[in-house]
Design a protein around this motif. Structure first.
Motif, PDB file in Angstrom:
ATOM      1  N   ILE A  63       8.620 -12.150 -10.532  1.00 16.92           N
ATOM      2  CA  ILE A  63       9.360 -10.945 -10.930  1.00 16.92           C
ATOM      3  C   ILE A  63      10.573 -11.331 -11.766  1.00 16.92           C
ATOM      4  N   PHE A  64      11.277 -12.383 -11.341  1.00 11.61           N
ATOM      5  CA  PHE A  64      12.447 -12.856 -12.084  1.00 11.61           C
ATOM      6  C   PHE A  64      12.064 -13.215 -13.521  1.00 11.61           C
ATOM      7  N   LEU A  65      11.019 -13.997 -13.685  1.00 11.58           N
ATOM      8  CA  LEU A  65      10.603 -14.407 -15.032  1.00 11.58           C
ATOM      9  C   LEU A  65      10.116 -13.227 -15.857  1.00 11.58           C
ATOM     10  N   PHE A  66       9.386 -12.319 -15.226  1.00 10.18           N
ATOM     11  CA  PHE A  66       8.907 -11.118 -15.922  1.00 10.18           C
ATOM     12  C   PHE A  66      10.079 -10.303 -16.449  1.00 10.18           C
ATOM     13  N   LEU A  67      11.084 -10.085 -15.600  1.00 11.17           N
ATOM     14  CA  LEU A  67      12.249  -9.307 -16.022  1.00 11.17           C
ATOM     15  C   LEU A  67      13.070 -10.045 -17.070  1.00 11.17           C
ATOM     16  N   ALA A  68      13.279 -11.344 -16.876  1.00  8.64           N
ATOM     17  CA  ALA A  68      14.094 -12.107 -17.817  1.00  8.64           C
ATOM     18  C   ALA A  68      13.457 -12.146 -19.201  1.00  8.64           C
ATOM     19  N   ILE A  69      12.183 -12.402 -19.253  1.00  7.19           N
ATOM     20  CA  ILE A  69      11.494 -12.468 -20.548  1.00  7.19           C
ATOM     21  C   ILE A  69      11.323 -11.071 -21.136  1.00  7.19           C
ATOM     22  N   GLY A  70      11.041 -10.100 -20.276  1.00  5.89           N
ATOM     23  CA  GLY A  70      10.848  -8.736 -20.765  1.00  5.89           C
ATOM     24  C   GLY A  70      12.110  -8.115 -21.343  1.00  5.89           C
ATOM     25  N   MET A  71      13.241  -8.358 -20.711  1.00  2.00           N
ATOM     26  CA  MET A  71      14.483  -7.744 -21.168  1.00  2.00           C
ATOM     27  C   MET A  71      15.164  -8.526 -22.286  1.00  2.00           C
ATOM     28  N   HIS A  72      14.951  -9.818 -22.346  1.00  5.71           N
ATOM     29  CA  HIS A  72      15.647 -10.656 -23.315  1.00  5.71           C
ATOM     30  C   HIS A  72      14.661 -11.497 -24.123  1.00  5.71           C
ATOM     31  N   SER A 104      14.723 -17.018 -29.813  1.00  6.98           N
ATOM     32  CA  SER A 104      15.573 -17.509 -30.889  1.00  6.98           C
ATOM     33  C   SER A 104      16.583 -18.564 -30.424  1.00  6.98           C
ATOM     34  N   HIS A 105      17.270 -18.338 -29.311  1.00  9.46           N
ATOM     35  CA  HIS A 105      18.274 -19.304 -28.856  1.00  9.46           C
ATOM     36  C   HIS A 105      18.382 -19.274 -27.323  1.00  9.46           C
ATOM     37  N   PRO A 106      17.410 -19.862 -26.634  1.00  6.48           N
ATOM     38  CA  PRO A 106      17.386 -19.779 -25.168  1.00  6.48           C
ATOM     39  C   PRO A 106      18.520 -20.540 -24.482  1.00  6.48           C
ATOM     40  N   ILE A 107      18.918 -21.686 -25.010  1.00  5.94           N
ATOM     41  CA  ILE A 107      19.982 -22.467 -24.377  1.00  5.94           C
ATOM     42  C   ILE A 107      21.315 -21.721 -24.466  1.00  5.94           C
ATOM     43  N   ASP A 108      21.610 -21.171 -25.634  1.00  5.11           N
ATOM     44  CA  ASP A 108      22.850 -20.401 -25.796  1.00  5.11           C
ATOM     45  C   ASP A 108      22.855 -19.182 -24.883  1.00  5.11           C
ATOM     46  N   HIS A 109      21.716 -18.550 -24.749  1.00 11.16           N
ATOM     47  CA  HIS A 109      21.612 -17.365 -23.894  1.00 11.16           C
ATOM     48  C   HIS A 109      21.852 -17.730 -22.427  1.00 11.16           C
ATOM     49  N   ALA A 110      21.281 -18.816 -21.979  1.00 13.33           N
ATOM     50  CA  ALA A 110      21.475 -19.254 -20.590  1.00 13.33           C
ATOM     51  C   ALA A 110      22.911 -19.715 -20.357  1.00 13.33           C
ATOM     52  N   MET A 111      23.533 -20.342 -21.346  1.00 16.47           N
ATOM     53  CA  MET A 111      24.911 -20.813 -21.200  1.00 16.47           C
ATOM     54  C   MET A 111      25.920 -19.660 -21.186  1.00 16.47           C
ATOM     55  N   ALA A 112      25.545 -18.514 -21.740  1.00 17.62           N
ATOM     56  CA  ALA A 112      26.433 -17.347 -21.768  1.00 17.62           C
ATOM     57  C   ALA A 112      26.369 -16.547 -20.469  1.00 17.62           C
TER      58      ALA A 112
END
Length: 71
Positions: free
Chosen positions: A11-20, A26-34
């Motif tokens: 569910i976590f991965l579904f929501l994370a990928i679905g919403m973002h 495009s920039h997964p590391i920057d997104h996780a660091m924010a």
């Protein structure tokens, strides 16, 4: 317990990928660091876990109702 954890992570991965989706492509590391400075609905950096837990509880409730009627 292992099955429930797998469902929660799914569910976590579904929501994370679905919403973002665009951000994760495009920039997964920057997104996780924010994440520490995130301000989603006033919840802050814990918003992914809060939203996942909310949907997981709905899922568990639906399964419980389904089991109740199946007997």
């Amino acid at each position: 317990m292992k099955k429930e954890l797998t469902i929660f992570i799914g569910i976590f991965l579904f929501l994370a990928i679905g919403m973002h989706f665009k951000e994760w492509l495009s920039h997964p590391i920057d997104h996780a660091m924010a994440l520490p400075t995130a301000g989603a609905y006033g919840i802050g950096p814990f918003h992914p876990l809060v939203f996942t837990l909310a949907l997981y509880l709905v899922f568990v409730l639906a399964r419980g109702i389904g089991r109740l009627f199946s007997k």
